[in-house]
Design a protein around this motif. Structure first.
Motif, PDB file in Angstrom:
ATOM      1  N   MET A   1       6.489  -2.808 -11.914  1.00  0.00           N
ATOM      2  CA  MET A   1       7.488  -3.051 -11.199  1.00  0.00           C
ATOM      3  C   MET A   1       7.628  -3.998 -10.028  1.00  0.00           C
ATOM      4  N   ILE A   2       8.347  -4.627  -9.799  1.00  0.00           N
ATOM      5  CA  ILE A   2       8.428  -5.578  -8.676  1.00  0.00           C
ATOM      6  C   ILE A   2       9.193  -5.409  -7.657  1.00  0.00           C
ATOM      7  N   LEU A   3       8.524  -5.630  -6.246  1.00  0.00           N
ATOM      8  CA  LEU A   3       9.358  -5.134  -5.062  1.00  0.00           C
ATOM      9  C   LEU A   3       9.533  -6.449  -4.405  1.00  0.00           C
ATOM     10  N   THR A   4      10.720  -6.770  -3.972  1.00  0.00           N
ATOM     11  CA  THR A   4      11.080  -8.075  -3.182  1.00  0.00           C
ATOM     12  C   THR A   4      11.696  -7.594  -2.082  1.00  0.00           C
ATOM     13  N   GLY A   5      12.242  -8.653  -1.248  1.00  0.00           N
ATOM     14  CA  GLY A   5      12.871  -8.631   0.079  1.00  0.00           C
ATOM     15  C   GLY A   5      12.235  -7.582   0.848  1.00  0.00           C
ATOM     16  N   ALA A   6      10.981  -7.574   1.169  1.00  0.00           N
ATOM     17  CA  ALA A   6      10.330  -6.532   1.733  1.00  0.00           C
ATOM     18  C   ALA A   6       9.529  -7.291   3.206  1.00  0.00           C
ATOM     19  N   THR A   7       9.465  -6.567   4.158  1.00  0.00           N
ATOM     20  CA  THR A   7       8.799  -6.922   5.365  1.00  0.00           C
ATOM     21  C   THR A   7       7.331  -6.012   4.792  1.00  0.00           C
ATOM     22  N   LEU A   8       6.290  -6.698   4.671  1.00  0.00           N
ATOM     23  CA  LEU A   8       5.083  -6.051   4.319  1.00  0.00           C
ATOM     24  C   LEU A   8       4.009  -5.999   5.852  1.00  0.00           C
ATOM     25  N   ALA A   9       3.601  -4.679   6.150  1.00  0.00           N
ATOM     26  CA  ALA A   9       2.621  -4.528   6.936  1.00  0.00           C
ATOM     27  C   ALA A   9       1.404  -4.120   6.037  1.00  0.00           C
ATOM     28  N   THR A  10       0.557  -5.219   5.824  1.00  0.00           N
ATOM     29  CA  THR A  10      -0.535  -4.955   4.734  1.00  0.00           C
ATOM     30  C   THR A  10      -1.666  -4.423   5.295  1.00  0.00           C
ATOM     31  N   GLY A  18      -1.049  -7.375   9.852  1.00  0.00           N
ATOM     32  CA  GLY A  18      -1.228  -8.079   8.380  1.00  0.00           C
ATOM     33  C   GLY A  18       0.316  -8.541   7.975  1.00  0.00           C
ATOM     34  N   LEU A  19       1.179  -8.735   9.082  1.00  0.00           N
ATOM     35  CA  LEU A  19       2.626  -8.816   8.803  1.00  0.00           C
ATOM     36  C   LEU A  19       2.862  -9.859   7.825  1.00  0.00           C
ATOM     37  N   ILE A  20       3.982  -9.716   6.633  1.00  0.00           N
ATOM     38  CA  ILE A  20       4.199 -10.751   5.940  1.00  0.00           C
ATOM     39  C   ILE A  20       5.948 -10.594   5.837  1.00  0.00           C
ATOM     40  N   ALA A  21       6.590 -11.520   6.424  1.00  0.00           N
ATOM     41  CA  ALA A  21       8.128 -11.355   6.612  1.00  0.00           C
ATOM     42  C   ALA A  21       8.838 -11.177   5.510  1.00  0.00           C
ATOM     43  N   ILE A  32      -1.778  -1.754  -6.889  1.00  0.00           N
ATOM     44  CA  ILE A  32      -1.142  -2.897  -6.528  1.00  0.00           C
ATOM     45  C   ILE A  32      -1.818  -4.009  -7.369  1.00  0.00           C
ATOM     46  N   ASP A  33      -0.983  -4.755  -7.995  1.00  0.00           N
ATOM     47  CA  ASP A  33      -1.399  -5.859  -8.969  1.00  0.00           C
ATOM     48  C   ASP A  33      -1.451  -7.179  -8.012  1.00  0.00           C
ATOM     49  N   TRP A  34      -0.258  -7.365  -7.293  1.00  0.00           N
ATOM     50  CA  TRP A  34      -0.177  -8.554  -6.475  1.00  0.00           C
ATOM     51  C   TRP A  34       0.628  -8.336  -5.141  1.00  0.00           C
ATOM     52  N   VAL A  35       0.395  -8.973  -3.943  1.00  0.00           N
ATOM     53  CA  VAL A  35       1.003  -8.951  -2.831  1.00  0.00           C
ATOM     54  C   VAL A  35       1.001 -10.223  -2.110  1.00  0.00           C
ATOM     55  N   THR A  58       4.784  -0.065   4.006  1.00  0.00           N
ATOM     56  CA  THR A  58       3.604   0.005   4.615  1.00  0.00           C
ATOM     57  C   THR A  58       2.675   0.968   3.635  1.00  0.00           C
ATOM     58  N   PRO A  59       1.085   0.713   3.790  1.00  0.00           N
ATOM     59  CA  PRO A  59       0.664   1.820   2.907  1.00  0.00           C
ATOM     60  C   PRO A  59       1.116   3.172   3.040  1.00  0.00           C
ATOM     61  N   ALA A  60       1.068   4.143   2.254  1.00  0.00           N
ATOM     62  CA  ALA A  60       1.495   5.511   2.366  1.00  0.00           C
ATOM     63  C   ALA A  60       0.553   5.897   3.339  1.00  0.00           C
ATOM     64  N   LEU A  61       1.091   7.016   4.288  1.00  0.00           N
ATOM     65  CA  LEU A  61       0.364   7.458   5.238  1.00  0.00           C
ATOM     66  C   LEU A  61      -0.635   8.220   4.761  1.00  0.00           C
ATOM     67  N   ILE A  62      -1.598   8.667   5.651  1.00  0.00           N
ATOM     68  CA  ILE A  62      -2.765   9.641   5.263  1.00  0.00           C
ATOM     69  C   ILE A  62      -3.036  10.673   6.235  1.00  0.00           C
ATOM     70  N   ASP A  63      -2.941  11.911   6.208  1.00  0.00           N
ATOM     71  CA  ASP A  63      -3.409  13.010   7.229  1.00  0.00           C
ATOM     72  C   ASP A  63      -4.818  13.213   6.861  1.00  0.00           C
ATOM     73  N   CYS A  64      -5.451  12.932   7.789  1.00  0.00           N
ATOM     74  CA  CYS A  64      -6.941  12.974   7.535  1.00  0.00           C
ATOM     75  C   CYS A  64      -7.589  14.314   8.225  1.00  0.00           C
ATOM     76  N   HIS A  65      -6.777  15.113   8.955  1.00  0.00           N
ATOM     77  CA  HIS A  65      -7.502  16.268   9.458  1.00  0.00           C
ATOM     78  C   HIS A  65      -6.401  17.170   9.534  1.00  0.00           C
TER      79      HIS A  65
END
Ligand code: DI6
Ligand code: FE
Length: 396
Positions: A1-10, A18-21, A32-35, A58-65
Motif C-alpha cells: 500500500m502507498i500512502l501519499t498526501g501525508a504530513t509525517l511525524a517520523t 522528524g517532520l516531513i510536510a 514500513i518499506d519506504w518513507v 505518526t507511529p501508532a501510540l504505545i501505552d507502556c504502563h
C-alpha cells in the motif's frame, strides 16, 4: 500500500518531530518499506494508493504502563478520598489495592475479559497499537496466572500487541500481613516460575514503596527474573524516596515508573543504565500529588521519558493516552514533542521493543492517521480524539 498526501511525524533525525510536510509511505508485508518526501517516492513503488489529504501520520501510540485487567472498580474509595482519607490511610485500612485484589480473585476469566475489552477498545480508538498489561491484583498463584492469561487473550481478540508484565510484588495480601518475605517465598516467586513456564510473562515489575516492598525484597524478585532471562522494571519513588530507582538501574531495568521522588543522582544512574523514566501524570493528578518528577534532571542527562496511562482502578482511572499526553504537558511541563516521543519511541524502549515507535524502513507498519495539521495538536486538546484511522501490521 502507498500512502501519499501525508504530513509525517517520523520521530527520526534532528528536525522537530522528524517532520516531513508532503510525505509518502510505502507499506509491504506488515512493515514500513519506504518513507520520505512524496517527490522522492520510488518510481517503481507499487500498491493501492491512498491520498491522506494532508492528514498527520505518526507511529501508532504505545501505552507502556497499564493495569488494564482487573476486577471491580473503586468509585467508593474515590468518594472516601473526597471525604478526607489519604491513599495510604485507605491502604492501611485494608482498602485500596486489596479491595481490587478481592474483586479480581472473585472474577471469572470471562468477567475479567469482558471488563478489559472496552478499556482496550477505547485505547485502540486513540490509535494505540501496543498496550502493556500487568498482573498484581491476584497475589495468589492462580489469580496471577488468570490475569496474565486474560491479558494474552486480549491479543487474540483484537488487532493489538499486548506486552505482559508479572507484578506479583504489587502488595502484600491480607493472609501474609507483616510477612512480606514469606509472601515472596511462598507465592510470588513460585507464581513467576509457573507463569514463565506457561509463556505468560514478557517482563517483571514490582512496587517499591513503604506500603509495599523494600528494595531488598524487590531485589529477590529481580534475581528470580534475571535467572529466567526476563527484563525488569519498577514502580519506584512514587510516594517517597526508597532507593528503588537505584536498585532498578543496578539490574539494568527497562524503566523506572512514576519517579516523582527520584533525585538528580537517580537521573544520572538511569542515564548510565539506559533506563527509561515512565511518567504517569494520571496518578499524579488523581492523588493530587505535588512532588514533580525531576524533569530538568532527566533532560540534562538525556534520560528518555515515556508517558503512559497507569490505567488502574485506584490511583489512575485514566483510560486515555491522549489525555495522559496533555496532562504530561500541563502538569509536568513536557513539550508536545516530548509527549509524543513519550507515547511512541520512548514507550517502545520502556518495553524493550525496537521494531516500532518511529516511521522508518523495516519497522512495523503500525500507524495512526490524525485529523490534525500539526503534531502539537495531539497534546493540546483536552478530551478530544482526532484519530482518523489506525493501521495495524500494514492493514486498516
Ligand atoms: N502504583 C500505583 O499507582 C498503582 N499501583 C502501584 O504500584 C495503584 C494500584 C491501586 O491502587 O490499585
Ligand atoms: Fe502502576
Amino acid at each position: 500500500m502507498i500512502l501519499t498526501g501525508a504530513t509525517l511525524a517520523t520521530l527520526t533525525g534532528d528536525q522537530p518531530y522528524g517532520l516531513i510536510a508532503d510525505g509518502a509511505l510505502v507499506l509491504r508485508d506488515g512493515l514500513i518499506d519506504w518513507v520520505g518526501p512524496a517527490a522522492a517516492l520510488p518510481k517503481d513503488a507499487r500498491g493501492a494508493r491512498h491520498d491522506l489529504g494532508g492528514r498527520l501520520v505518526t507511529p501508532a501510540l504505545i501505552d507502556c504502563h497499564s493495569h488494564l485487567v482487573h476486577g471491580g472498580n473503586r468509585a467508593q474509595e474515590f468518594e472516601m478520598r473526597l471525604q478526607g482519607a489519604s491513599y495510604e490511610d485507605i491502604a492501611r485500612a485494608g482498602g485500596g489495592i486489596l479491595s481490587t485484589v478481592t474483586a479480581t480473585r472473585q472474577a471469572s476469566d470471562s468477567t475479567l475479559l469482558d471488563a478489559a475489552l472496552p478499556r482496550l477498545d477505547a485505547l485502540m480508538a486513540e490509535g494505540v497499537a501496543v498496550v502493556e498489561v500487568k498482573s498484581g491484583y491476584g497475589l495468589d498463584i492462580e489469580t496471577e496466572l488468570k490475569m496474565l492469561r486474560v491479558a494474552r487473550k486480549l491479543a487474540q481478540l483484537r488487532p493489538m500487541r499486548i506486552v505482559t508484565t508479572f507484578l506479583g510484588a504489587h502488595a502484600i495480601p491480607p493472609e501474609f500481613k507483616g510477612r512480606a518475605d514469606d509472601y515472596l517465598t511462598d507465592i510470588c516467586l513460585p507464581a513467576l516460575s509457573r507463569a514463565h513456564a506457561e509463556g505468560l510473562v514478557d517482563q517483571v515489575d514490582g512496587f517499591c514503596e513503604g506500603i509495599a516492598f523494600t528494595p531488598a525484597q524487590i531485589a529477590r524478585v529481580f534475581d528470580a527474573a534475571r535467572a529466567l532471562g526476563l527484563p525488569v522494571k519498577l514502580h519506584a519513588e512514587q510516594l517517597s524516596h526508597l532507593g528503588g530507582t537505584e536498585l532498578a538501574c543496578q539490574y539494568g531495568a527497562l524503566s523506572a515508573d512514576h519517579v516523582e521522588y527520584a533525585t538528580k543522582a537517580d537521573a544520572a544512574a538511569m542515564a548510565q543504565s539506559g533506563t527509561v523514566a515512565v511518567l504517569l501524570p494520571g496518578a499524579f493528578y488523581a492523588l493530587r500529588e505535588t512532588q514533580m518528577p525531576p524533569i530538568a534532571a532527566f533532560r540534562a542527562h538525556n534520560v528518555p521519558m515515556a508517558v503512559a496511562t497507569d490505567l488502574n482502578p485506584g490511583t489512575s482511572p485514566l483510560n486515555s493516552l491522549l489525555l495522559a499526553m496533555n496532562m504530561a504537558c500541563t502538569q509536568f511541563r513536557l513539550t508536545p514533542e516530548e509527549a509524543l516521543r513519550g507515547t511512541t519511541l520512548h514507550a517502545a524502549r520502556a518495553l524493550g521493543l525496537h521494531d516500532c515507535g518511529q516511521l522508518a524502513p523495516g519497522l512495523r507498519a503500525d500507524l495512526a492517521i490524525w485529523n490534525v495539521g500539526h503534531p502539537a495538536e495531539l497534546s493540546y486538546r483536552i478530551g478530544f480524539n482526532p484519530l482518523s484511522q489506525r493501521i495495524f501490521g500494514g492493514a486498516f
